[in-house]
Design an enzyme around this catalytic site. Structure first.
Site, PDB file in Angstrom:
ATOM      1  N   HIS A  78       0.831  -1.198   0.000  1.00  0.00           N
ATOM      2  CA  HIS A  78       0.000   0.000   0.000  1.00  0.00           C
ATOM      3  C   HIS A  78       0.872   1.259   0.000  1.00  0.00           C
ATOM      4  CE1 HIS A  78      -2.762  -3.029   1.609  1.00  0.00           C
ATOM      5  NE2 HIS A  78      -3.714  -2.284   1.098  1.00  0.00           N
ATOM      6  N   ASP A 129      27.483   1.686  -3.890  1.00  0.00           N
ATOM      7  CA  ASP A 129      27.686   2.375  -5.169  1.00  0.00           C
ATOM      8  C   ASP A 129      28.758   3.448  -5.067  1.00  0.00           C
ATOM      9  OD1 ASP A 129      26.960   3.041  -7.934  1.00  0.00           O
ATOM     10  OD2 ASP A 129      26.204   4.902  -7.055  1.00  0.00           O
TER      11      ASP A 129
END
Length: 158
Positions: A78, A129
């Protein structure tokens, strides 16, 4: 906890849970994960000498932004209005690790664990990263819910 799967009906079909009849309550979830770095990478991180810039500031922003997108990333999750999201770091230089803790809060009819999980893991992946130019064998480990409160099931504390 129930043994029934909430996203599968009696025929085995996948579907979104109807939370329309559930009471809206204050909800909170805290997730922790760990990023392990080499000593040389940790030193560069602490000296702000990594080529992509300030790793922890970027990872914090990435985690917060990702939490806000959880309903778009996880099928059947949701979409929630988040009243608060934070990502914190405990940099443990001696152990060459960063403990990432993400906290998400809302007032809703469904929990906020997925948002905290997405925030923590996105922050970890951002650290990866930003450090991968100097280290390829970074390890992300031990991601887990450590606190959940609100809703029918009450409080969980790991």
């Amino acid at each position: 906890m129930s043994d029934e799967l909430t996203h599968v009906d009696k025929q085995g079909h996948v579907g979104m849970v109807d939370v329309g009849s559930k009471q809206e309550t204050g909800r909170k979830a805290v997730v922790r994960s760990v990023v392990r770095l080499a000593a040389s990478t940790m030193k560069m991180l602490m000296q702000h000498a990594l080529p992509k810039g300030d790793v922890l500031v970027t990872a914090k922003l990435a985690g917060i932004m990702a939490a806000k997108k959880t309903g778009e990333l996880i099928p059947l999750c949701h979409p929630l209005f988040l009243s608060y999201v934070d990502v914190r770091f405990d940099v443990q230089q001696a152990e060459n690790r960063i403990v990432v803790e993400a906290e998400a809060r809302t007032t809703a009819a469904t929990g906020v664990e997925m948002e905290a999980l997405v925030a923590a893991q996105t922050a970890c992946m951002t650290i990866y990263d930003m450090c991968k130019a100097v280290q390829r064998d970074i390890v992300i480990e031990d991601c887990r819910l450590v606190h959940k409160s609100g809703g029918r099931s009450g409080t969980y504390q790991a």
